[in-house]
Design a protein around this motif. Sequence first.
Motif: not given
Lengths: 395, 395
Positions: A68-95
Amino acid sequence: MGDTVDFSVGVVLPSAGSGERMNSAASLPKQYIKILKKPLFLYAVEAFFSLDYVKKIVLVADNVERMTGCLLEFGLHDNSRILVTKGGTTRHRSIKKGLQELEKFRDELDLKVVVVHDAVRPFVPKTLIDELVRESHSNGAAGPTKPLVSTVVKPSAQGTLENSLQRSLYANSETPQSFQFDLLMSAYSKLSEEDLEFGTECLQLILKYCGVNAKLVPTEHDLSKVTYNRDVYTVESLLKEKMSDVCIISDRETEVLKLIADTLTGRVASLQTLVGSLSDKAKDNGKTYNTVVLFHHKEIQQDRHLLDFANLIDLERRGLIIHIIDHASIDGLQSMSVYNLHRNSRKMAHHYEKLSKGVVVIHCVSSNEVQRIASMVLSLISDDPQTFSGQTLFL
Amino acid sequence: MGDTVDFSVGVVLPSAGSGERMNSAASLPKQYIKILKKPLFLYAVEAFFSLDYVKKIVLVADNVERMTGCLLEFGLHDNSRILVTKGGTTRHRSIKKGLQELEKFRDELDLKVVVVHDAVRPFVPKTLIDELVRESHSNGAAGPTKPLVSTVVKPSAQGTLENSLQRSLYANSETPQSFQFDLLMSAYSKLSEEDLEFGTECLQLILKYCGVNAKLVPTEHDLSKVTYNRDVYTVESLLKEKMSDVCIISDRETEVLKLIADTLTGRVASLQTLVGSLSDKAKDNGKTYNTVVLFHHKEIQQDRHLLDFANLIDLERRGLIIHIIDHASIDGLQSMSVYNLHRNSRKMAHHYEKLSKGVVVIHCVSSNEVQRIASMVLSLISDDPQTFSGQTLFL
């Protein structure tokens, strides 16, 4: 099939890797590696963000706060189209986690299709996404493939060759991949623990659990993935290449002009050479450039010369203006102090900064050492425009 | 198994490709692409040439004259260890031709093992070759493998997913590959026209015609192959990285020193920071560097300062010396004319050229803009040492 996308699309961008394979000193997860001063994962985010039909991007993070910090820094967090959520331990758990988040917006946004990509793949070509989402909308699932570069072999338990695959019958599966939302949700609801732990390929899961044979779309687009350190170099160079639209301007044909054009060919996104005075025609062809190389045969006056080619400059993008001043002899330089030179260059750089452009002045005498001038110009264009901005070089 | 190679080895280097996949403007065959000013195929030739146990290298060329010309230009043709012969229309036809040439020297040179590589793969790590030739000498055949990066899929005739391979069960087969001479000759004598036309994998041919399961050697070495334009970038960056052994010297710890070290980490082959005066200890540790970054806190006298760290310089290899002069204020620069500055820098560059080194001087005032200095140093080190040699930069 029409060539517009007239339905809503969601994106799941797994970005929760720990970067183990990179073996880097600080073991920085790959998605955060700075490429041209920007964290790698932001390239994919920005690319999807630029597509109108993408209504929601779920970024599945290793560390929600950091991302989220990176998104903010590059001007990308001030909108509702991007949502950040905590991932899992493998690619498929994250998906799976990403899909669960996206599901909450499905009805509201009328999402028909989900694209699953990979945060360490910075290239997301619009025409390819268009094709994939349309294919998956009609057929269930679609993914891009590229030809095998190496022969694929099956090692035996003893570490010897058991057999090798016939190259022409196989292909590399790449991402982004695209799916009907229902279909992908259905597949993920059925995944076993083993699938979640060891599975690698969404298209295969769709086949296994839904009986749908995904459409494979062979592509020539570069879909590079940053797996090893070497891939950082590749991606960086490709991004630099894509970023430079170069115009070379000179009032006459010279050897150095030709050599510079040759040197840049294939190294920049586009290259235009304008010889002769800057006629109205050149000014009005509509195409603009973020990088301009100008030859002068007398000392320049920065303000006037900037106006001369202002119509050619793409003001939206960062870039570099290189003035090459060809002196008849070295005499003209004798009286100028380093202090003044330095001050003037900085003033010029400051002036050009308003146009998001760096500026470098190269003084040369009767175009000697043409090969070195060409190497210099290529280096300068390949570097970040600000690195050498304000410098005056002599040949 | 001992770790020396005490038998004679021949090399077949197919280099007869036409470069179709590159799709380059001039359609220059890949093996001739200039990478850091040297044709690509010469990197592999030089690497094998440096191995004592390699008694003969057969370079199978698309154009014998052209390739011989390159060898001459880079000082590699005046010896009997390299032989250039005309290739065939496919990889296997070329290898067969190379083997037929090598066969003529088999008895005379007592060749036991043949290594088959690829002229568009510039990296030939000695330790890997050592292992492969020993393995093949004992077991018949050996080749390196790397893990699959993408999932491999089998498309159906309709262009949909038929199935995908379980990634962990397969690997990419790379070259160089190594064989008992007898065994490889025997296999090639049996090849069908179809094998010669469409076959891709020597290890598979050995299995098919000789019943020998080649030893597969998983490796972490980069064995990059130049297939696409993007691969040129990768290979170029990796070669640059391997070429720079950097030493940073400063009499005190500063912010900019630390930042430069951080910026260079992972981007150069080795990095050493020496803080404090150049003691005898630093001079005598035996390790030398082709790239040196020196901080000065007063104006430098080129001759004396060169002597100060002469013992640290690797005289064999090209490289760059960067002097960073940190001024307390800009005043000292006011009186110097550009003409003199230019002349002095050129004199210095000329001086350093005798050591195969370029030289760049960066003047800065109290280390402001540390980030830009670090970017500049990285750019300069990543460029050819001669490109910016003799330049004076200001920050």
